[in-house]
Each structure stands twice: as structure tokens, then as C-alpha cells.
Design a protein around this motif. Structure first.
Motif, PDB file in Angstrom:
ATOM      1  N   ASN A  48       9.257  12.589  -6.779  1.00 20.56           N
ATOM      2  CA  ASN A  48       7.880  12.759  -6.366  1.00 20.56           C
ATOM      3  C   ASN A  48       7.868  12.824  -4.841  1.00 20.56           C
ATOM      4  OD1 ASN A  48       5.086  12.447  -5.978  1.00 20.56           O
ATOM      5  ND2 ASN A  48       4.929  11.067  -7.737  1.00 20.56           N
ATOM      6  N   ILE A  50       6.092  11.442  -2.766  1.00 19.97           N
ATOM      7  CA  ILE A  50       5.855  10.112  -2.192  1.00 19.97           C
ATOM      8  C   ILE A  50       7.162   9.338  -2.024  1.00 19.97           C
ATOM      9  CG2 ILE A  50       5.436   8.748  -4.283  1.00 19.97           C
ATOM     10  CD1 ILE A  50       3.010   8.612  -1.462  1.00 19.97           C
ATOM     11  N   ASP A  51       8.203   9.716  -2.775  1.00 21.58           N
ATOM     12  CA  ASP A  51       9.509   9.068  -2.635  1.00 21.58           C
ATOM     13  C   ASP A  51      10.077   9.246  -1.235  1.00 21.58           C
ATOM     14  OD1 ASP A  51       9.328   8.287  -5.274  1.00 21.58           O
ATOM     15  OD2 ASP A  51      10.697   9.835  -6.028  1.00 21.58           O
ATOM     16  N   TYR A  52       9.713  10.328  -0.566  1.00 21.30           N
ATOM     17  CA  TYR A  52      10.203  10.553   0.796  1.00 21.30           C
ATOM     18  C   TYR A  52       9.706   9.476   1.759  1.00 21.30           C
ATOM     19  CZ  TYR A  52      12.151  15.101  -0.373  1.00 21.30           C
ATOM     20  OH  TYR A  52      12.907  16.105  -0.903  1.00 21.30           O
ATOM     21  N   ILE A  53       8.519   8.949   1.521  1.00 23.36           N
ATOM     22  CA  ILE A  53       7.998   7.876   2.377  1.00 23.36           C
ATOM     23  C   ILE A  53       8.882   6.644   2.252  1.00 23.36           C
ATOM     24  CG2 ILE A  53       6.074   6.252   2.663  1.00 23.36           C
ATOM     25  CD1 ILE A  53       4.184   8.572   2.222  1.00 23.36           C
ATOM     26  N   ASN A  54       9.246   6.280   1.023  1.00 25.34           N
ATOM     27  CA  ASN A  54      10.110   5.112   0.827  1.00 25.34           C
ATOM     28  C   ASN A  54      11.483   5.323   1.455  1.00 25.34           C
ATOM     29  OD1 ASN A  54       8.073   3.826  -0.623  1.00 25.34           O
ATOM     30  ND2 ASN A  54       8.716   4.774  -2.535  1.00 25.34           N
ATOM     31  N   ALA A  68       6.071   5.481   8.284  1.00 26.93           N
ATOM     32  CA  ALA A  68       5.764   6.721   7.579  1.00 26.93           C
ATOM     33  C   ALA A  68       4.314   6.663   7.129  1.00 26.93           C
ATOM     34  CB  ALA A  68       6.688   6.899   6.379  1.00 26.93           C
ATOM     35  N   HIS A  70       1.324   8.451   4.912  1.00 23.19           N
ATOM     36  CA  HIS A  70       0.996   9.407   3.853  1.00 23.19           C
ATOM     37  C   HIS A  70      -0.184  10.248   4.324  1.00 23.19           C
ATOM     38  CE1 HIS A  70       0.478  11.075  -0.145  1.00 23.19           C
ATOM     39  NE2 HIS A  70      -0.806  10.791  -0.044  1.00 23.19           N
ATOM     40  N   ASP A  72      -3.026  12.939   3.677  1.00 15.21           N
ATOM     41  CA  ASP A  72      -3.781  13.614   2.626  1.00 15.21           C
ATOM     42  C   ASP A  72      -4.829  14.509   3.280  1.00 15.21           C
ATOM     43  OD1 ASP A  72      -5.888  11.994   3.398  1.00 15.21           O
ATOM     44  OD2 ASP A  72      -6.044  10.918   1.518  1.00 15.21           O
TER      45      ASP A  72
END
Length: 161
Positions: A48, A50-54, A68, A70, A72
Motif C-alpha cells: 500500500n 502508506i507503507d512508504y511512510i513507515n 514523513a 501523509h 492528501d
């Protein structure tokens, strides 16, 4: 972007200096950030976006993890409205043979009376004010680029699933 940075400078009463890389001299501090993130991504599955943020936060522990954010649709503003522009162009010259935009190496945004932009063609040069006077504007607000998330086609959504 130049007008948005100038407006930000005026709004926060700070001087902003924007530097452009010289051809052949492109190594920046952020290269090591990207390298650390790529190293953390190696042999890792991303399911996903959003995994790049983690992964970004995990890429560095000390002195502190990378921050990081997010992004939108609410965060993206529309800077194309010409009524918010103090300058219609940022070309440092006026006639043929004068410097052009791609000649710029640095721009300084100054929050003086109406906000001005100065430029350098070489990092060793003195600051020179743009040959155009800025428009006088009262308070500026930018609208959101989108009122809602941008929909994607059902075929694309099915493919992603």
C-alpha cells in the motif's frame, strides 16, 4: 511557485533563498536520505502506498527518525490563479541576449513593502532585483486544488486490487 514563495515570505516576514543546482554539481544532502530509504526498501514488500511512510520513518533511528507527512487532497493548493501573482514572469533579462530563467542560480524572496525578488546568475554575483516591479496585492489565500479525492477509473481500481 516563485509567487507562492514570495507570498509565503511576506506572510511570515522571512527572507527565503532558493538555490538551483549547477549542472554537474548535483549531490545534495537529500541524496543520503534517499539512499537510506532505498536501503530500507530492499527485500521488502510494499502493499500500500502508506507503507512508504513507515519505511521512511524506519530508515533512520538516530539522531531522530525522518519525518514523513501523509499528503492528501486537502493539503494541495491551487497556485495557478493569476490574481495571486505579484510577478507575471521571473526572467532576469528583458531583451534578446539577456539572461533567461534557466540561467538563474538563486532567487531571494524578500518581505519588504510589497515583496521583491532578487536573483543571481552565478553564486559569486551580488543580488540583483528583477527588472519588473511586483504588483501590489492585499491578503492572499489559495484555494484547494480539489474538493475531494480524485476518483480513479474502476478498471484501474480493479487492477490495483
Amino acid at each position: 511557485m516563485a509567487n507562492a514563495l514570495l507570498n509565503l515570505s511576506i506572510e511570515n516576514n522571512v527572507s527565503i533563498t532558493q538555490k538551483y543546482l549547477e549542472p554537474g554539481h548535483t549531490q545534495m544532502e537529500y541524496d543520503s536520505v534517499h539512499a537510506a530509504i532505498e536501503k530500507k526498501l530492499k527485500n521488502r514488500e510494499i502493499h500500500n502506498p502508506i507503507d512508504y511512510i513507515n519505511v521512511t520513518k524506519e530508515a533512520r533511528k538516530k539522531p531522530t527518525p525522518y519525518e514523513a507527512i501523509h499528503v492528501d487532497y486537502n493539503l494541495v493548493k491551487d497556485y495557478s490563479d493569476k490574481s495571486t501573482w505579484r510577478y507575471n514572469f521571473i526572467r532576469p533579462g528583458r531583451k534578446a541576449g539577456d539572461p533567461v530563467v534557466v540561467s538563474l542560480r538563486a532567487i531571494k524572496y524578500t518581505p519588504d513593502s510589497d515583496g521583491t525578488m532578487s536573483y543571481k546568475i552565478s553564486f559569486d554575483d551580488e543580488w540583483t532585483e528583477l527588472p519588473v516591479r511586483p504588483k501590489k496585492l492585499s491578503s492572499i489565500s489559495y484555494s484547494n486544488s480539489h474538493a475531494a479525492p480524485i476518483p480513479i477509473a474502476s478498471t484501474k481500481l480493479n487492477h490495483l486490487q
